[in-house]
Design a protein around this motif. Sequence first.
Motif, mmCIF file in Angstrom:
data_model
loop_
_atom_site.group_PDB
_atom_site.id
_atom_site.type_symbol
_atom_site.label_atom_id
_atom_site.label_comp_id
_atom_site.label_asym_id
_atom_site.label_seq_id
_atom_site.Cartn_x
_atom_site.Cartn_y
_atom_site.Cartn_z
ATOM 1 N N HIS A 1 1.690 -21.994 4.353
ATOM 2 C CA HIS A 1 0.431 -22.669 4.693
ATOM 3 C C HIS A 1 0.724 -24.001 5.394
ATOM 4 O O HIS A 1 0.131 -24.321 6.422
ATOM 5 C CB HIS A 1 -0.387 -22.893 3.403
ATOM 6 C CG HIS A 1 -1.590 -23.753 3.632
ATOM 7 N ND1 HIS A 1 -2.717 -23.280 4.273
ATOM 8 C CD2 HIS A 1 -1.820 -25.061 3.354
ATOM 9 C CE1 HIS A 1 -3.599 -24.260 4.373
ATOM 10 N NE2 HIS A 1 -3.078 -25.354 3.817
ATOM 11 N N GLY A 2 1.678 -24.756 4.818
ATOM 12 C CA GLY A 2 2.033 -26.056 5.399
ATOM 13 C C GLY A 2 2.555 -25.899 6.827
ATOM 14 O O GLY A 2 2.155 -26.627 7.738
ATOM 15 N N VAL A 3 3.425 -24.919 7.026
ATOM 16 C CA VAL A 3 4.027 -24.708 8.350
ATOM 17 C C VAL A 3 2.925 -24.361 9.356
ATOM 18 O O VAL A 3 2.842 -24.928 10.450
ATOM 19 C CB VAL A 3 5.086 -23.580 8.296
ATOM 20 C CG1 VAL A 3 5.585 -23.226 9.687
ATOM 21 C CG2 VAL A 3 6.253 -23.984 7.399
ATOM 22 N N ARG A 4 2.037 -23.448 8.938
ATOM 23 C CA ARG A 4 0.967 -23.017 9.870
ATOM 24 C C ARG A 4 0.033 -24.173 10.213
ATOM 25 O O ARG A 4 -0.411 -24.318 11.336
ATOM 26 C CB ARG A 4 0.157 -21.890 9.232
ATOM 27 C CG ARG A 4 0.946 -20.606 9.245
ATOM 28 C CD ARG A 4 0.066 -19.426 8.953
ATOM 29 N NE ARG A 4 0.829 -18.198 9.091
ATOM 30 C CZ ARG A 4 0.651 -17.140 8.332
ATOM 31 N NH1 ARG A 4 -0.256 -17.145 7.384
ATOM 32 N NH2 ARG A 4 1.372 -16.062 8.539
ATOM 33 N N LYS A 5 -0.249 -24.979 9.199
ATOM 34 C CA LYS A 5 -1.145 -26.120 9.405
ATOM 35 C C LYS A 5 -0.559 -27.048 10.490
ATOM 36 O O LYS A 5 -1.265 -27.501 11.386
ATOM 37 C CB LYS A 5 -1.260 -26.850 8.056
ATOM 38 C CG LYS A 5 -2.191 -27.993 8.017
ATOM 39 C CD LYS A 5 -3.579 -27.540 7.619
ATOM 40 C CE LYS A 5 -4.570 -28.636 7.976
ATOM 41 N NZ LYS A 5 -5.812 -28.229 8.481
ATOM 42 N N VAL A 6 0.745 -27.311 10.379
ATOM 43 C CA VAL A 6 1.374 -28.223 11.347
ATOM 44 C C VAL A 6 1.373 -27.585 12.744
ATOM 45 O O VAL A 6 1.080 -28.254 13.739
ATOM 46 C CB VAL A 6 2.806 -28.608 10.906
ATOM 47 C CG1 VAL A 6 3.515 -29.419 11.980
ATOM 48 C CG2 VAL A 6 2.763 -29.397 9.614
ATOM 49 N N VAL A 7 1.655 -26.293 12.807
ATOM 50 C CA VAL A 7 1.630 -25.615 14.114
ATOM 51 C C VAL A 7 0.248 -25.797 14.750
ATOM 52 O O VAL A 7 0.124 -26.146 15.921
ATOM 53 C CB VAL A 7 1.959 -24.106 13.960
ATOM 54 C CG1 VAL A 7 1.729 -23.359 15.273
ATOM 55 C CG2 VAL A 7 3.390 -23.924 13.491
ATOM 56 N N GLU A 8 -0.800 -25.596 13.948
ATOM 57 C CA GLU A 8 -2.185 -25.755 14.439
ATOM 58 C C GLU A 8 -2.438 -27.184 14.910
ATOM 59 O O GLU A 8 -2.935 -27.422 16.000
ATOM 60 C CB GLU A 8 -3.142 -25.536 13.267
ATOM 61 C CG GLU A 8 -4.016 -24.314 13.355
ATOM 62 C CD GLU A 8 -4.658 -24.103 11.982
ATOM 63 O OE1 GLU A 8 -5.318 -25.037 11.476
ATOM 64 O OE2 GLU A 8 -4.444 -23.007 11.413
ATOM 65 N N MET A 9 -2.051 -28.139 14.059
ATOM 66 C CA MET A 9 -2.342 -29.549 14.384
ATOM 67 C C MET A 9 -1.601 -29.994 15.639
ATOM 68 O O MET A 9 -2.089 -30.815 16.394
ATOM 69 C CB MET A 9 -1.960 -30.448 13.202
ATOM 70 C CG MET A 9 -2.946 -30.321 12.052
ATOM 71 S SD MET A 9 -2.598 -31.490 10.733
ATOM 72 C CE MET A 9 -0.943 -31.139 10.296
ATOM 73 N N ARG A 10 -0.414 -29.432 15.843
ATOM 74 C CA ARG A 10 0.386 -29.850 17.018
ATOM 75 C C ARG A 10 -0.353 -29.557 18.320
ATOM 76 O O ARG A 10 -0.134 -30.186 19.325
ATOM 77 C CB ARG A 10 1.738 -29.122 17.026
ATOM 78 C CG ARG A 10 2.691 -29.668 16.014
ATOM 79 C CD ARG A 10 4.102 -29.238 16.320
ATOM 80 N NE ARG A 10 4.615 -29.986 17.460
ATOM 81 C CZ ARG A 10 5.890 -29.985 17.843
ATOM 82 N NH1 ARG A 10 6.765 -29.273 17.188
ATOM 83 N NH2 ARG A 10 6.276 -30.684 18.868
ATOM 84 N N GLU A 11 -1.226 -28.550 18.268
ATOM 85 C CA GLU A 11 -1.966 -28.182 19.487
ATOM 86 C C GLU A 11 -2.880 -29.306 19.956
ATOM 87 O O GLU A 11 -3.120 -29.465 21.135
ATOM 88 C CB GLU A 11 -2.838 -26.944 19.219
ATOM 89 C CG GLU A 11 -2.087 -25.803 18.606
ATOM 90 C CD GLU A 11 -1.787 -24.722 19.621
ATOM 91 O OE1 GLU A 11 -2.740 -24.107 20.086
ATOM 92 O OE2 GLU A 11 -0.585 -24.513 19.934
#
Length: 450
Positions: free
Chosen positions: A422-432
């Motif tokens: 969840h944490g990894v996906r959240k950061v991937v999303e936020m990086r956008e």
Amino acid sequence: MVAEQWTGISEELRYEIGESNHKNWIEPLECLGVSDGVVRFRAPSRFVGDWVKRTYHDQIFSRLQTIGTDVTRMEFIVGEPAQRPATATATAASTVNKSGAGDELQGAPLDGKYNFDNFVVGKPNELAHAAARRVAEGGPVTFNPLFLYGGVGLGKTHLMHAIAWELKAKRPDLQVLYLSAEQFMYRFVQALRDREIMDFKNLFRSVDVLMVDDVQFIAGKDSTQEEFFHTFNALVDQNKQIVISADRAPGEIKDLEARISSRMQCGLVVDLHPTNYELRLGILHRKAAQFAQSYGSIKIDDGVFEFLAHRITTNVRVLEGALQRLFAFSSLIGQEVSQDMVQDCLSDMLRSSERRVTVEEIQRKVAEHFNIRLSDMLGPKRTRTIARPRQIAMYLSKEMTSRSLPEIGRRFGGRDHTTILHGVRKVVEMREQDTQLNEDIELLRRLLES
Ligand SMILES: Nc1ncnc2c1ncn2[C@@H]1O[C@H](COP(=O)(O)OP(=O)(O)OP(=O)(O)O)[C@@H](O)[C@H]1O
């Protein structure tokens, strides 16, 4: 002293002082001989001669003495060497001092190989490349300065040289000056010492395009910063283009005066991101074509490029060095480059590239960066100020280590692998969407890789 002896000394110096210093300072020299204990060189400018005398005096003397040449002094006369080596360098700009004394505003030599044709573009550097191309058109100044930054060996100098070459070809009417921040400082100190500060100011303010490499060098050097600031302002006021490179973003350069840092952020600040696999592969193919011109065509087994692009990930310079070594070795022993040769010939490089960051190092660095306690990073607190850095550390652990999600979870205070995911996906999303977050992550990655 015969020319061959100087060639030998020059080659030894190449290894000792590095390719780029050698290219800038030693290669442009022509040795004219030794008489009465004085070794004489022809140098393209007084600046180069002075620099060599100050910086490489001891190394040159000790080598001359080793080959039995008795010298007590070195002298330089200014002029173009009669013969230039094949990889001849050219100077970016020269202009005559208003005093008429013939003092030259000499830039650092440009490497002929560092042009746009030889620069491989990929996702990590496409913005920097596009911005460099725009400046190189020599049209009206759109962003001033262009500030290029990125980690070691990612192509900043290559792009700066490419801009200078292109401008020289397209706009020969422009005075383009490329030099390192260290050279800027040296010129400045020299002008102070020789009481020629007004000449210095006039000369630097008369260029049309000023390009300063590795500007982090002047951080903490107060009077040089001050002078740089005034030069910078004077040129911007006259609508002259400035291009600057550094190893980090303006705001992150320690001891760089705030007013300079904020001035530098007025233009376009672009980041050369660490390379990805595809870019490294592209660079290897391009460099191999270049090396083939000097070593002749060499057969390279399938999979060698892929292996190198996969294993040597940090710095393009190291990648290039590895390939060059393989070419040299292969042409010496007259065999094709096989996987076995790669293992034999590059064992040291492969070993050092094996250094992997650990989850613990990532946690420590991220906690430090966001100013939170390591115990909070691992503990249960869920406030945003703690949870966000924690997710960034999870993301970096997934990206930069070979640990599985459950293994990472265990190192984050025994969390479940789904929490990590969840944490990894959240950061991937936020990086956008979040550029600040992106910058933080890239900075952390660079710090961890260095
Ligand atoms: N995208 C690229 N395409 C082709 N060559 C590249 C690319 N990026 C880097 N290189 C090569 O890698 C080597 C190192 O690049 P360069 O000297 O420009 O790095 P740098 O970012 O200025 O490093 P430093 O921080 O040490 O000054 C050069 O030989 C350059 O040609």
